[in-house]
Design an enzyme around this catalytic site. Structure first.
Site, PDB file in Angstrom:
ATOM      1  CB  CYS A   1      -0.977  -0.041   1.171  1.00 26.33           C
ATOM      2  SG  CYS A   1      -2.387   1.082   0.966  1.00 26.33           S
TER       3      CYS A   1
ATOM      4  CG  HIS B   1      -3.421  -3.523   3.323  1.00 25.82           C
ATOM      5  ND1 HIS B   1      -2.450  -3.141   4.228  1.00 25.82           N
ATOM      6  CD2 HIS B   1      -3.898  -2.379   2.781  1.00 25.82           C
ATOM      7  CE1 HIS B   1      -2.346  -1.817   4.238  1.00 25.82           C
ATOM      8  NE2 HIS B   1      -3.221  -1.329   3.366  1.00 25.82           N
TER       9      HIS B   1
ATOM     10  CD  GLU C   1      -1.420  -6.246   5.452  1.00 25.65           C
ATOM     11  OE1 GLU C   1      -1.833  -5.113   5.782  1.00 25.65           O
ATOM     12  OE2 GLU C   1      -0.925  -6.491   4.321  1.00 25.65           O
TER      13      GLU C   1
END
Length: 239
Positions: free
Chosen positions: A109, A211, A213
């Site tokens: 990001c 993102h 994650e």
């Protein structure tokens, strides 16, 4: 027994007045690195960039709810922005030195945007006012939910994702990366916003606008496995 590749993770910093100031990083960044086979290490800011890079095998530049100063990419701010100059200065130094070592570097990001700037690119300062026909890239919904599709438009040197394939991703950003000869766009969203880039040369230097994650979709696993494979290879070559 071979050691786990060590991944340095850049944290955010809150605005609590010193000495109560805190470094903060979401647990899912570290969890994603661990699950992909790496050893996550959080890197406090400081003028010890070379020492950090001597100790790690890959650099993860995280996202954050702030913007990069437009002066760093040769633009004038078109409205007030929240910037974090101390964090950006540290991350910029880490990225530039990591690139010079060909150390695997993943920008997420805001981290992708800073990677692009370090490579010589520029940014869209605000998607909603500068990209005609763009949809909302910073929706109200949680990052645990996929927001839109991306399409792989070019073959990556490091990520196993065939050209023409589409994947679901989340979205939490209002700025974006502009095209540049300094890197290759790997993926775009349906409205044309660049969603992933890769350095044209050198080692693993990849930025993703979503993102990964959060583990929302298949592309997230591809990103982490590619990054950790590169870090393991780097570790074997340099340790």
């Amino acid at each position: 027994m071979s050691r786990l590749p060590r991944i340095g993770i850049t944290p955010d910093i809150n605005d609590i007045v010193a000495p109560e100031t805190e470094y903060v990083v979401r647990r899912n960044y570290a969890d994603a690195v661990s699950q992909a086979g790496g050893l996550p290490l959080i890197l406090p800011y400081g003028d010890i960039v070379e020492e950090y890079l001597d100790a790690i095998d890959g650099l993860l530049v995280t996202g954050g709810m702030f913007d990069i100063d437009p002066a760093l990419y040769r633009q004038t701010a078109r409205k007030p922005y929240v910037v974090k100059p101390v964090r950006t200065e540290f991350e910029r130094a880490m990225i530039e030195k990591a690139l010079s070592r060909r150390m695997p570097t993943l920008g997420v990001c805001n981290g992708m945007q800073l990677l692009a700037v370090c490579l010589g690119g520029q940014l869209v300062q605000d998607i909603s006012t500068e990209v005609g026909g763009a949809f909302e890239h910073k929706p109200e919904q949680s990052a645990t939910i996929a927001q839109h599709q991306i399409e792989i438009i070019a073959r990556s040197r490091h990520l196993v994702c065939p050209e023409g394939t589409s994947y679901a991703v989340n979205s939490v950003h209002h700025q974006a990366v502009l095209p540049s000869e300094a890197y290759k766009p790997i993926a775009v969203s349906p409205d044309g916003v660049i969603e992933a880039v890769e350095a044209n040369a050198g080692g693993f230097a990849v930025g993703v606008q979503w993102h990964p994650e959060y583990g929302v979709g298949q592309i997230d696993n591809i990103v982490w496995s590619g990054f950790l494979a590169a870090a393991k290879e780097y570790s074997l070559r340099h340790r």
